[in-house]
Design a protein around this motif. Structure first.
Motif, mmCIF file in Angstrom:
data_model
loop_
_atom_site.group_PDB
_atom_site.id
_atom_site.type_symbol
_atom_site.label_atom_id
_atom_site.label_comp_id
_atom_site.label_asym_id
_atom_site.label_seq_id
_atom_site.Cartn_x
_atom_site.Cartn_y
_atom_site.Cartn_z
ATOM 1 N N PHE A 353 15.529 69.754 1.671
ATOM 2 C CA PHE A 353 15.522 69.974 3.119
ATOM 3 C C PHE A 353 16.194 68.796 3.831
ATOM 4 O O PHE A 353 15.927 67.636 3.533
ATOM 5 N N SER A 354 17.089 69.079 4.763
ATOM 6 C CA SER A 354 17.830 68.033 5.469
ATOM 7 C C SER A 354 16.988 67.423 6.584
ATOM 8 O O SER A 354 16.813 68.031 7.644
ATOM 9 N N LEU A 355 16.477 66.222 6.343
ATOM 10 C CA LEU A 355 15.662 65.558 7.355
ATOM 11 C C LEU A 355 16.490 65.169 8.576
ATOM 12 O O LEU A 355 15.944 64.985 9.668
ATOM 13 N N LEU A 356 17.805 65.003 8.402
ATOM 14 C CA LEU A 356 18.663 64.666 9.530
ATOM 15 C C LEU A 356 19.221 65.909 10.214
ATOM 16 O O LEU A 356 20.012 65.798 11.139
ATOM 17 N N GLY A 357 18.805 67.086 9.744
ATOM 18 C CA GLY A 357 19.256 68.316 10.379
ATOM 19 C C GLY A 357 20.756 68.507 10.295
ATOM 20 O O GLY A 357 21.397 68.908 11.268
ATOM 21 N N GLU A 358 21.342 68.253 9.103
ATOM 22 C CA GLU A 358 22.790 68.342 8.948
ATOM 23 C C GLU A 358 23.239 69.654 8.321
ATOM 24 O O GLU A 358 24.423 69.974 8.346
ATOM 25 N N TYR A 359 22.335 70.420 7.739
ATOM 26 C CA TYR A 359 22.697 71.693 7.140
ATOM 27 C C TYR A 359 21.460 72.578 7.046
ATOM 28 O O TYR A 359 20.320 72.109 7.104
ATOM 29 N N ASP A 360 21.695 73.881 6.877
ATOM 30 C CA ASP A 360 20.611 74.856 6.768
ATOM 31 C C ASP A 360 20.485 75.429 5.363
ATOM 32 O O ASP A 360 19.387 75.761 4.917
ATOM 33 N N ILE A 361 21.612 75.570 4.683
ATOM 34 C CA ILE A 361 21.679 76.287 3.411
ATOM 35 C C ILE A 361 22.501 75.482 2.415
ATOM 36 O O ILE A 361 23.495 74.842 2.796
ATOM 37 N N ILE A 362 22.096 75.502 1.158
ATOM 38 C CA ILE A 362 22.913 74.963 0.071
ATOM 39 C C ILE A 362 23.241 76.118 -0.868
ATOM 40 O O ILE A 362 22.344 76.685 -1.492
ATOM 41 N N LEU A 363 24.506 76.458 -0.942
ATOM 42 C CA LEU A 363 24.937 77.549 -1.816
ATOM 43 C C LEU A 363 25.457 76.954 -3.124
ATOM 44 O O LEU A 363 26.519 76.329 -3.154
ATOM 45 N N GLY A 364 24.673 77.146 -4.175
ATOM 46 C CA GLY A 364 25.016 76.612 -5.476
ATOM 47 C C GLY A 364 25.693 77.650 -6.350
ATOM 48 O O GLY A 364 26.419 78.528 -5.894
ATOM 49 N N MET A 365 25.383 77.568 -7.653
ATOM 50 C CA MET A 365 26.104 78.369 -8.645
ATOM 51 C C MET A 365 25.971 79.872 -8.440
ATOM 52 O O MET A 365 26.927 80.619 -8.662
ATOM 53 N N ALA A 366 24.783 80.327 -8.067
ATOM 54 C CA ALA A 366 24.576 81.765 -7.925
ATOM 55 C C ALA A 366 25.471 82.361 -6.850
ATOM 56 O O ALA A 366 25.791 83.550 -6.885
ATOM 57 N N PHE A 367 25.887 81.557 -5.872
ATOM 58 C CA PHE A 367 26.878 82.023 -4.896
ATOM 59 C C PHE A 367 28.293 81.784 -5.399
ATOM 60 O O PHE A 367 29.164 82.670 -5.315
ATOM 61 N N LEU A 368 28.564 80.586 -5.920
ATOM 62 C CA LEU A 368 29.926 80.198 -6.282
ATOM 63 C C LEU A 368 30.508 81.043 -7.408
ATOM 64 O O LEU A 368 31.732 81.092 -7.573
ATOM 65 N N ARG A 369 29.667 81.696 -8.200
ATOM 66 C CA ARG A 369 30.192 82.603 -9.222
ATOM 67 C C ARG A 369 30.862 83.833 -8.607
ATOM 68 O O ARG A 369 31.565 84.579 -9.295
ATOM 69 N N ASN A 370 30.656 84.037 -7.330
ATOM 70 C CA ASN A 370 31.192 85.215 -6.649
ATOM 71 C C ASN A 370 32.450 84.923 -5.844
ATOM 72 O O ASN A 370 32.945 85.798 -5.137
ATOM 73 N N THR A 371 32.954 83.707 -5.947
ATOM 74 C CA THR A 371 34.160 83.327 -5.215
ATOM 75 C C THR A 371 35.059 82.478 -6.104
ATOM 76 O O THR A 371 34.602 81.820 -7.039
ATOM 77 N N TYR A 372 36.337 82.532 -5.801
ATOM 78 C CA TYR A 372 37.265 81.513 -6.288
ATOM 79 C C TYR A 372 37.394 80.537 -5.136
ATOM 80 O O TYR A 372 37.780 80.919 -4.024
ATOM 81 N N THR A 373 37.049 79.282 -5.374
ATOM 82 C CA THR A 373 36.832 78.317 -4.298
ATOM 83 C C THR A 373 37.916 77.248 -4.290
ATOM 84 O O THR A 373 38.216 76.647 -5.325
ATOM 85 N N LEU A 374 38.501 77.023 -3.116
ATOM 86 C CA LEU A 374 39.476 75.955 -2.913
ATOM 87 C C LEU A 374 38.900 74.945 -1.935
ATOM 88 O O LEU A 374 38.521 75.294 -0.818
ATOM 89 N N LEU A 375 38.849 73.686 -2.363
ATOM 90 C CA LEU A 375 38.345 72.590 -1.535
ATOM 91 C C LEU A 375 39.509 71.667 -1.198
ATOM 92 O O LEU A 375 40.037 70.984 -2.088
ATOM 93 N N ASP A 376 39.939 71.667 0.047
ATOM 94 C CA ASP A 376 41.043 70.804 0.473
ATOM 95 C C ASP A 376 40.475 69.537 1.115
ATOM 96 O O ASP A 376 39.802 69.592 2.144
ATOM 97 N N TYR A 377 40.766 68.391 0.494
ATOM 98 C CA TYR A 377 40.178 67.122 0.926
ATOM 99 C C TYR A 377 40.828 66.576 2.189
ATOM 100 O O TYR A 377 40.201 65.796 2.905
ATOM 101 N N GLY A 378 42.084 66.961 2.467
ATOM 102 C CA GLY A 378 42.732 66.535 3.700
ATOM 103 C C GLY A 378 42.551 65.056 3.959
ATOM 104 O O GLY A 378 42.753 64.205 3.096
ATOM 105 N N ASN A 379 42.137 64.727 5.179
ATOM 106 C CA ASN A 379 41.992 63.318 5.541
ATOM 107 C C ASN A 379 40.670 62.706 5.089
ATOM 108 O O ASN A 379 40.320 61.613 5.530
#
Length: 546
Positions: A353-379
């Motif tokens: 649980f985010s004590l600083l209130g920075e996120y609501d949900i953490i989508l781990g493997m059970a979600f990521l198996r359903n997508t091909y995921t691209l993470l662009d690091y940019g700046n």
């Protein structure tokens, strides 16, 4: 994933397979899968251990090492020995749910996905006795963090470029390449799933090239003061989670700046079981006939033959979740009657649980198996010249609803489709079960409510202090003005009227001034008829009488 004080980026089994005391055994074929070679020059195969661990090989100091892939942290640590490694004289301890990864920081040459980095910093963990699992028996000997560089503990410790994360070092020395990583995860037990997953750096898999046409989901930035908690996080669409009945699951965000109807989601391959708000988990599993909430393990359990539809929406695109990912039969759980049941994979968020209130949900493997995921690091990268835009995420849906239904019938129902009978119908909404919330969780929610709003609380307190100071200053000014008015009221000219004079008082007559006399050089003296005036020079010019 790190919290504001400690690391919350957990090993793939750390948050749940360990914390929930699930026994997970390694399938020996994982090592053989790792030996397979990918077609792309910058591609690495990813091994899958019972849908709970995803492992890839890195080469460090000439030694090939299987490591867990974790998009929620940013450091590299390994066990065992590394040839030609150099001790930099610094020590680091990384806290995980399975124990502490502690030891000295070394540097050695590293190779990953066709790239080589000189003197990459890593943590050498010689003592793994604090871990609650035997990591070598699980098929890995370390962990590689693939998150933003700001989350690196080693970087903070060394305070120079050698301490940067592996991806940061790779992108920095290849400034002309785009700063992105792609991940495709396989699904064990699914006849239509690829045999292995794939990881690529600065290139996409040819069969999934359409990912570049998917919406670019902007990464939401955390406050600069807490950028060590920066993760791969984005907003859902408004009403972006569709439950088993096909209707939106309405849950309020704990993130103060989140737009109405949207939630902040972190994509973290370090979580076996995705973490969602408790009300959402209840909406997913609470209407399933035979569902139970296991308070000891803090998970929902459901009959394994129950197909549960679930869909997420990002950037106007729907991402259906394979029913084999909505519940899992990998954990050998039983219900209160002793019957085998499956674990609901989308569980109430508790220790993460985010004590600083920075996120609501953490989508781990059970979600990521359903997508091909691209993470662009940019700046997120400091020293690259080509890719300096804002970081973003692109998701390509890879689950076909019709095909997934057929897979579920084949795997869970032995080929006989009974998903439409009355025994598998959802309970009415007013009969939905609700999981109990613990006192510890209530305390965390209260703490989050305060801590997540610290900028607003600070501004409010500052405004209050300014208002109080202003009121005090105003009161002081008013009091001084009143004092001056009261003092002036007491200093007045005498009343010259006869009625106002006291007995024996003489009237003052102001006769005509003689030639040359002015009010400044008159001297009054008593006379029978009043006062006469003699000439006196100005006091300022002389005290001598003329």
């Amino acid at each position: 994933m790190r919290s504001f004080s400690t690391v919350l980026s957990l090993l793939l089994l750390s948050q749940h397979a360990c914390a929930l005391r699930f026994d997970v055994s390694v399938r020996q074929r994982a090592a053989q899968v790792l030996a397979a070679r990918a077609d792309g020059q910058n591609t690495v195969p990813i091994a899958n251990t019972r849908n709970s661990e995803y492992i890839a090989n890195v080469t460090l100091g000439g030694r090939q090492i299987p490591v867990l892939l974790d998009t929620g942290s940013s450091d590299l640590w390994i066990t065992g020995s590394v040839p030609n490694a150099k001790d930099v004289g610094k020590s680091v301890s990384l806290s995980y749910a399975v124990g502490n990864a502690a030891g000295d920081v070394y540097t050695a040459d590293l190779s990953l996905a066709g790239y080589t980095v000189k003197d990459q910093a890593f943590l050498l963990v010689e003592d793994t006795s604090s871990f609650s699992v035997n990591i070598s028996s699980q098929g890995y000997e370390g962990l590689i963090g693939l998150g933003p560089n700001t989350g690196s503990v080693i970087r903070d410790k060394l305070d120079d470029a050698t301490g940067d994360s592996v991806l940061d070092r790779i992108f920095s020395q290849n400034a002309t390449a785009a700063n992105y990583l792609t991940v495709l995860l396989s699904r064990e037990g699914d006849p239509d799933s690829p045999a292995t997953g794939q990881l690529t750096i600065s290139e996409v898999l040819p069969q999934y090239s359409n990912i570049t046409n998917m919406p670019k989901l902007s990464v939401t930035k955390v406050h600069k003061l807490t950028d060590e908690d920066q993760h791969w996080q984005v907003y859902t669409d408004v009403n972006g989670i569709l439950g088993p009945d096909g209707l939106p699951i309405e849950v309020d965000s704990i993130v103060p700046k989140a737009p109405d109807g949207q939630l902040v989601v972190v994509f973290d391959s370090g979580f076996t079981l995705p973490q969602v708000p408790r009300a959402m988990a209840d909406a997913i599993y609470g209407r399933v006939q035979g569902a139970e909430y296991n308070t000891d393990s803090e998970v929902w359990t459901v009959p394994c033959d129950q197909l549960i539809p679930l869909t997420f929406k990002f950037g106007g695109i729907e991402y259906p979740i394979h029913p084999l990912d909505v519940s899992s039969d990998d954990f050998a759980m039983v219900n209160s009657l002793g019957n085998p049941v499956c674990v609901g994979t989308f569980q109430p968020i508790t220790s993460a649980f985010s004590l600083l209130g920075e996120y609501d949900i953490i989508l781990g493997m059970a979600f990521l198996r359903n997508t091909y995921t691209l993470l662009d690091y940019g700046n997120f990268m400091d020293d690259t010249a080509n890719d300096r835009g804002d970081p973003f995420i692109q998701l390509l849906p890879v689950t076909n609803v019709t095909g997934a239904h057929a897979d579920f019938v084949q795997v869970r129902l032995n080929g006989v489709d009974t998903t439409g009978d009355s025994a598998h119908a959802l309970l009415p909404a007013d009969q939905m079960q609700h999981s109990p919330i613990s006192e510890a969780e209530k305390k965390k929610q209260y703490e989050e409510y305060i801590l997540s709003r610290w900028p607003y609380i600070f501004v409010g307190c500052l405004a209050f202090v300014i208002i109080v100071i202003g009121l005090i200053t105003w009161r002081c000014c008013v009091r001084r003005r009143r004092n001056r008015e009261a003092k002036a009221a007491r200093v007045r000219l005498p009343d010259t009227s006869a009625a106002g004079r006291s007995p024996g008082a003489e009237a003052i007559s102001f006769g005509r001034l003689e030639d040359g006399m002015t009010p400044q050089n008159m001297e009054m003296r008593s006379s029978k008829g009043g006062y006469d005036y003699d000439y006196r020079p100005s006091f300022a010019s002389s005290r001598t009488r003329v």
